[in-house]
Design a protein around this motif. Sequence first.
Motif, PDB file in Angstrom:
ATOM      1  N   TYR A  47       0.817  -1.224   0.000  1.00 32.99           N
ATOM      2  CA  TYR A  47       0.000   0.000   0.000  1.00 32.99           C
ATOM      3  C   TYR A  47       0.848   1.272   0.000  1.00 32.99           C
ATOM      4  O   TYR A  47       0.309   2.366   0.135  1.00 32.99           O
ATOM      5  CB  TYR A  47      -0.953  -0.012   1.198  1.00 32.99           C
ATOM      6  N   TYR A 296      -5.171   0.537   5.892  1.00 37.47           N
ATOM      7  CA  TYR A 296      -4.377   0.851   4.703  1.00 37.47           C
ATOM      8  C   TYR A 296      -5.258   1.042   3.468  1.00 37.47           C
ATOM      9  O   TYR A 296      -4.980   1.915   2.631  1.00 37.47           O
ATOM     10  CB  TYR A 296      -3.354  -0.252   4.451  1.00 37.47           C
ATOM     11  N   LYS A 297      -6.270   0.231   3.336  1.00 37.25           N
ATOM     12  CA  LYS A 297      -7.203   0.384   2.196  1.00 37.25           C
ATOM     13  C   LYS A 297      -7.888   1.748   2.274  1.00 37.25           C
ATOM     14  O   LYS A 297      -8.085   2.407   1.248  1.00 37.25           O
ATOM     15  CB  LYS A 297      -8.240  -0.740   2.211  1.00 37.25           C
ATOM     16  N   LYS A 300      -5.456   4.430   1.163  1.00 37.39           N
ATOM     17  CA  LYS A 300      -5.337   4.491  -0.299  1.00 37.39           C
ATOM     18  C   LYS A 300      -6.496   5.252  -0.920  1.00 37.39           C
ATOM     19  O   LYS A 300      -6.329   6.027  -1.877  1.00 37.39           O
ATOM     20  CB  LYS A 300      -5.255   3.081  -0.888  1.00 37.39           C
ATOM     21  N   HIS A 303      -5.876   8.855  -0.189  1.00 35.84           N
ATOM     22  CA  HIS A 303      -4.758   9.326  -1.022  1.00 35.84           C
ATOM     23  C   HIS A 303      -5.258   9.669  -2.425  1.00 35.84           C
ATOM     24  O   HIS A 303      -4.867  10.704  -2.998  1.00 35.84           O
ATOM     25  CB  HIS A 303      -3.687   8.233  -1.088  1.00 35.84           C
ATOM     26  N   LYS A 304      -6.118   8.827  -2.956  1.00 35.31           N
ATOM     27  CA  LYS A 304      -6.638   9.051  -4.310  1.00 35.31           C
ATOM     28  C   LYS A 304      -7.591  10.241  -4.359  1.00 35.31           C
ATOM     29  O   LYS A 304      -7.552  11.046  -5.299  1.00 35.31           O
ATOM     30  CB  LYS A 304      -7.358   7.782  -4.789  1.00 35.31           C
TER      31      LYS A 304
END
Length: 328
Positions: A47, A296-297, A300, A303-304
């Motif tokens: 990740y 962590y998912k 992400k 983050h996107k």
Amino acid sequence: MNGKFVISLDFELHWGIFDVKEVKDYKTNLVNTRDAISKILDLSKAYDVRLTFATVGFLFSKTKEELKKFIPDVKPSYSYRKFDPYRIIDSIGENEDEDPFHYAQNIVKKIASNKNHEIGTHTFCHYYCLAEGQNATEFNADLEAAKNIAKSLNININSIVFPRNQVVESYLKVCANNGITSYRGNENTWVFIPKKMGQLAKALRLLDSYINIFGHHTYSIKELTKTASSCLNIPSSRFLRPYSKKLKVFETFKLRRIKNAMTHAAKNNELYHLWWHPHNFGSDLDKNISTLHSIYKHYKKLHKEYGFESETMTSLTNKVLIKNKMSL
């Protein structure tokens, strides 16, 4: 500057609890710590999450003979002798193969080989800054020893996590004089002050892990300013409590509490700082890794959508310092 996601791990093995539990009392967690770290590293790679391992200096050694070479002449003069880890050195094993609970050079090297991550210090001997009897001179000697043993492995120490979160304001200048540029401060709420160790404070800290009592514990990047001692406070947001069979019905609440705060930080360009000890994952390892996977998912996704960025303590410090210089 976009929101930042920092993870720091207090890497200490038995040195973190030597004054509370013997190895036999916590053996499952300690035995599984190495596997936990491997799984954490693999998941972080998948990740693209960066980690700061605040590591007890004793763990940099592979043998007792090597460890003794770095022991400072000036040691903490605790009034309460139970706090002194030097009293048990003669009783531990001779090397890492014989005693994986008190040496960890192989793990340190594995972490250091991944340049995404950072190795900071958790002091040389798991030093208690609020303990009676010790003083700043002894703390300075401890930090010098931590730096020296790290340097023997070509590792530079730039960040610190104080054992038991015992931050002493006057000791930050000692940190700065030893080249340390950042530390993990405590949440800005009275129940998280280390001296507030009463049952009420403990109960409120536990409750706050599952429901929002004291806020998100996120911090404005703009307000991350250097202290007079030139050591940047990167305060804690949340201790990632390990899976508990007794509290398993509340696991969903714990995870939602973390994700909601991360989302708040991402949307508002703020800092979210998560931390735990690798040995916390030693029991119920699969369940704890599953929780981290979910975090962590979510990272992400943020983050996107918002440009939420993973940083080590030092990489964030460097960006804050550069931004401060540009604004002058």
